[in-house]
Design a protein around this motif. Structure first.
Motif, short mmCIF file in Angstrom:
data_model
loop_
_atom_site.label_atom_id
_atom_site.label_comp_id
_atom_site.label_asym_id
_atom_site.label_seq_id
_atom_site.Cartn_x
_atom_site.Cartn_y
_atom_site.Cartn_z
N ILE A 97 0.83 -1.21 0.00
CA ILE A 97 0.00 0.00 0.00
C ILE A 97 0.86 1.25 0.00
CG2 ILE A 97 -1.69 1.32 1.35
CD1 ILE A 97 -2.65 -1.45 2.44
N SER A 98 1.85 1.29 0.85
CA SER A 98 2.70 2.47 0.96
C SER A 98 3.41 2.76 -0.36
CB SER A 98 3.74 2.26 2.07
OG SER A 98 4.59 3.37 2.19
N SER A 99 3.97 1.74 -0.98
CA SER A 99 4.68 1.93 -2.25
C SER A 99 3.73 2.38 -3.35
CB SER A 99 5.38 0.63 -2.65
OG SER A 99 6.07 0.78 -3.86
N ALA A 100 2.55 1.74 -3.43
CA ALA A 100 1.58 2.09 -4.47
C ALA A 100 1.07 3.51 -4.28
CB ALA A 100 0.42 1.11 -4.45
N ASN A 101 0.84 3.91 -3.04
CA ASN A 101 0.31 5.25 -2.79
C ASN A 101 1.27 6.35 -3.21
OD1 ASN A 101 -2.00 4.11 -1.81
ND2 ASN A 101 -1.88 5.00 0.23
N VAL A 102 2.56 6.06 -3.13
CA VAL A 102 3.54 7.04 -3.63
C VAL A 102 3.32 7.30 -5.11
CG1 VAL A 102 5.99 7.42 -4.10
CG2 VAL A 102 5.28 6.50 -1.89
N GLU A 103 3.14 6.22 -5.87
CA GLU A 103 2.97 6.37 -7.31
C GLU A 103 1.65 7.07 -7.65
OE1 GLU A 103 5.45 5.77 -9.28
OE2 GLU A 103 6.56 5.07 -7.54
N ILE A 104 0.58 6.68 -6.98
CA ILE A 104 -0.72 7.31 -7.25
C ILE A 104 -0.68 8.79 -6.88
CG2 ILE A 104 -3.17 7.31 -6.67
CD1 ILE A 104 -2.32 4.96 -8.40
N ASN A 105 0.03 9.13 -5.82
CA ASN A 105 0.11 10.53 -5.42
C ASN A 105 0.87 11.37 -6.44
OD1 ASN A 105 -0.50 12.63 -3.54
ND2 ASN A 105 1.63 12.57 -2.85
N GLU A 118 -10.50 13.09 -7.08
CA GLU A 118 -10.94 11.71 -6.86
C GLU A 118 -9.78 10.84 -6.38
OE1 GLU A 118 -12.47 8.05 -9.69
OE2 GLU A 118 -13.22 10.07 -10.13
N LEU A 119 -8.61 11.05 -6.96
CA LEU A 119 -7.43 10.31 -6.52
C LEU A 119 -7.06 10.68 -5.09
CD1 LEU A 119 -5.18 10.48 -9.72
CD2 LEU A 119 -6.47 8.51 -8.86
N ASP A 120 -7.23 11.95 -4.74
CA ASP A 120 -6.89 12.39 -3.39
C ASP A 120 -7.82 11.74 -2.36
OD1 ASP A 120 -5.17 13.92 -1.76
OD2 ASP A 120 -6.74 15.40 -1.46
N ASP A 121 -9.11 11.67 -2.66
CA ASP A 121 -10.04 10.99 -1.76
C ASP A 121 -9.66 9.53 -1.59
OD1 ASP A 121 -11.49 13.32 -1.46
OD2 ASP A 121 -13.01 12.80 -2.94
N TRP A 122 -9.29 8.89 -2.69
CA TRP A 122 -8.88 7.48 -2.64
C TRP A 122 -7.63 7.32 -1.77
CZ3 TRP A 122 -4.56 4.65 -4.07
CH2 TRP A 122 -4.73 3.27 -4.19
#
Length: 658
Positions: free
Chosen positions: A425-433, A452-456
């Protein structure tokens, strides 16, 4: 559930295998490995090797402390019960199938160490066979053998994953191995010629001894998870290759490691060790330490061949998982090297898609690695492609978000263990951010809107904190704060990426200054590894630089200078380290990332009068490094770079300073 779990064996028919199986059944629950069909059901303990006794191993459950025995509750006559997590017996009672002392005393030279090592080898036998099968399918794209360093990385990752799945058991076995090897070093003293016929007794040096220092079934010296599987690396693997890895594993959970281990009750009565272990960092450091022992050179990385699902169809589930773990490790290690990342940027994307497809085809949908492998492949794909806006990211981002959500769901169900879920989760959230702040801002990008990405992201970061079992009062415990603080860097970075939300920016500074940076400074002092600290120092300046700008725009010049000064102090600390100077010697992605955070911090300090005008010259040199890499990654089409607006604004500000 971990990815490479030990298995409690059935009692075999072969007489020579009965005792190891009985020992395995007794040892498993004591070191966090549940035996659902055993007398204690899913109940487990997390025992300390140095404290547990042979009597407790023989019983398969902890004894009551001596000082607490008098007057404590006991079981009915002839029976047993669990009272306060201790197995107690009534008069004339015993626990089921206790192992007699005569059986235990066959083992040596240190009885407890030999028993623990024997039992662990039996529990991990399916894992050992899975590692052997998996390593056999790891070859280069042309069918040739992978370079020694790639095979070393894959092997180390598999052993690490076995450790991460059952840390207490493997740690105990490593201690037992060390003790046995020290005691099984024999003297070889020849008799003088005149005494050649002197009969020596069993206990004398040089006396009749069947095993010497080689070890036997009752005098084991090898942890087969490491010693036996290391032979896959070559016939003459130096002992230091295994010994160093085991020392690295034993450091996990101590203050010499960036990993975070904690005790958790997965089910009522089932106490286990949860392990958040960043595998790429751990494996890369190990390969750097010992890779030269197998391969003095360090040629270019070689991408692996992705086998067809049919090739894995006949393998047990653990072996299929081992293949996927090995493949992802080789691909991640190639990307971990800055130069290899650029050389393989185009070629690696279809291989990642093949790995994700292989995980889907060869594992059941509810298998933890089916989700984790797809999540990791999508994560690496987004990271590889997001720098260039010309790349279509929609499918990869959608896949990554879907697999993160599935990972959270399975973690809550207990299918994916907490450590593996948190790391993913931590690694993926870096990329999505990053995508939220850059690519998604383009309305033609076919991506979800930034809001929408920020809410996610807020939802998934909340899930991350829940998976790590961080409570509201956790920050009041200094030891807990520093232990987990290392792994809150990415969350703090997320908070720092909201230029229009002052509360998030202030929370980011507080989290960096009070938790993340102190934790990583402590790690740096104990390991001399500056990389994690540098990453936190550079990212923390994003928050201070933004707060300085907001204050300046509001006419609060003193406040603006204060924020700029704080960020300037952090970035100077990063710039003053030798590792940073080495980083900036080449125009690579990590160097560019550092520069695009350092330059705003330096400019804010100059513009508010905190730093001398000469720092603008240093900012110019750093910006040139970033611009060089951008030209490289976009093939000269700089305007297609995802951070192009930032790059152009920094150049404009530098030119204005003159």
């Amino acid at each position: 559930m971990g990815l490479l779990p030990a298995e409690v064996p059935d009692i075999p028919e072969a007489r020579s295998e009965i005792v190891p199986a009985r020992l395995a059944r007794k040892l498993a629950p004591l070191f966090g490995v549940p035996w659902e069909n055993g007398p204690f059901g899913p109940r487990t303990w997390v025992s300390d090797y140095n404290k547990i006794t042979l009597s407790e191993i023989a019983r398969g459950a902890p004894l009551r402390a001596r000082g607490r025995a008098a007057g404590a509750p006991a079981a009915e006559p002839g029976s047993w019960a669990i009272v306060d997590r201790v197995a107690v017996t009534g008069p004339g009672g015993s626990l089921p199938n206790e192992i007699p002392n005569a059986t235990l005393n066959r083992f040596g030279p240190d009885t407890k160490a030999a028993v623990v090592l024997t039992a662990t080898n039996r529990l991990l036998d399916p894992v050992v066979r899975a590692v052997e099968s998996g390593m056999g399918l790891l070859v280069a794209a042309d069918g040739s053998e992978l370079p020694a360093r790639s095979r070393l990385a894959a092997w180390a990752a598999l052993v690490l994953e076995a450790f991460r799945t059952q840390p207490a058991l493997v740690a105990a076995a490593i201690r037992a191995r060390t003790i046995q090897r020290e005691l099984l070093v024999d003297w070889f003293l020849p008799l003088a010629g005149g005494s050649a016929e002197l009969p020596l007794t069993r206990c004398e040096v040089g006396g009749p001894h069947v095993d010497g220092g080689a070890g036997t079934s009752s005098r084991p010296r090898d942890l087969e998870l490491a010693d036996r599987t290391a032979r896959l690396l070559g016939a003459d693997v130096p002992g230091e290759v295994v010994d160093r890895l085991l020392r690295e594993l034993m450091a996990i959970g101590t203050q010499r490691s960036s990993s975070h281990l904690w005790l958790s009750e997965r089910r009522p009565g089932q106490l286990v060790v949860e392990a958040l272990v960043p595998p790429t960092e751990q494996v890369d450091r190990y390969v750097e330490q010992v890779g030269h022992l197998l391969d003095p050179g360090s040629g270019p990385g070689v991408l692996p061949r992705i086998p067809a699902a049919a090739e894995l169809a006949g393998l047990p589930v653990l072996a299929r998982r081992a293949v996927l773990i090995g493949l992802l490790t080789v691909l991640r290690q190639v990307q971990f090297d800055a130069e290899e990342r650029e050389r393989t940027r185009a070629a690696i994307v279809p291989l990642l898609a093949d790995v994700a497809a292989l995980a889907t085809e060869c594992l059941e949908p509810g298998d933890p690695l089916a989700v984790l492998a797809r999540c990791r492949a999508a994560d690496m794909t987004v990271h590889t492609m997001r720098h260039d806006r010309r790349n279509e990211l929609g499918g990869a981002v959608e896949e990554l978000m879907a697999q993160v959500e599935r990972c959270i769901e399975l973690a809550e169900e207990g299918v994916v263990d907490r450590g593996a879920a948190a790391e993913a989760i931590s690694s993926a959230n870096v990329e999505i951010n990053v995508v939220r702040r850059t690519n998604a801002a383009d309305p033609d990008a076919k991506l979800p809107p930034p809001a929408e990405l920020d809410d996610w992201l807020r939802r998934t970061w909340a899930a991350y904190r829940g998976i790590l079992q961080i409570t509201r009062d956790w920050s009041g415990d200094p030891d807990s704060r520093l232990a987990v603080g290392h792994h809150l860097h990415n969350y703090a970075s997320y908070l720092a990426s909201h230029p229009d939300d002052e509360s998030d920016l202030l929370a980011a500074v507080e989290l960096f200054a009070g938790t993340v940076i102190p934790a990583r400074e402590l790690y740096w002092k104990r390991t001399q590894s500056f990389l994690p600290l540098r990453q936190s120092l550079q990212v923390a300046t994003r928050a201070t630089t933004t707060l300085s700008r907001r204050a300046a725009e509001a006419g609060q010049h003193e406040k603006a200078a204060g924020w700029a000064e704080r960020g300037y102090g952090w970035i100077r600390q990063a710039l003053d380290d030798r590792e940073t100077a080495d980083l900036l010697a080449r125009a690579t992605e990590p160097a560019a990332h550092f520069c695009l955070l350092a330059v705003p911090a330096l400019l804010a300090a100059v513009e508010t009068g905190v730093a001398e005008a000469g720092e603008a010259e240093r900012a110019g040199r750093l910006l040139a490094v970033a611009e060089g890499w951008v030209r490289r990654v976009t093939d000269g089409d700089v305007a297609s770079y995802s951070h192009y607006e930032l790059l152009a604004d920094l150049r404009r500000r530098l030119d204005a300073i003159g």
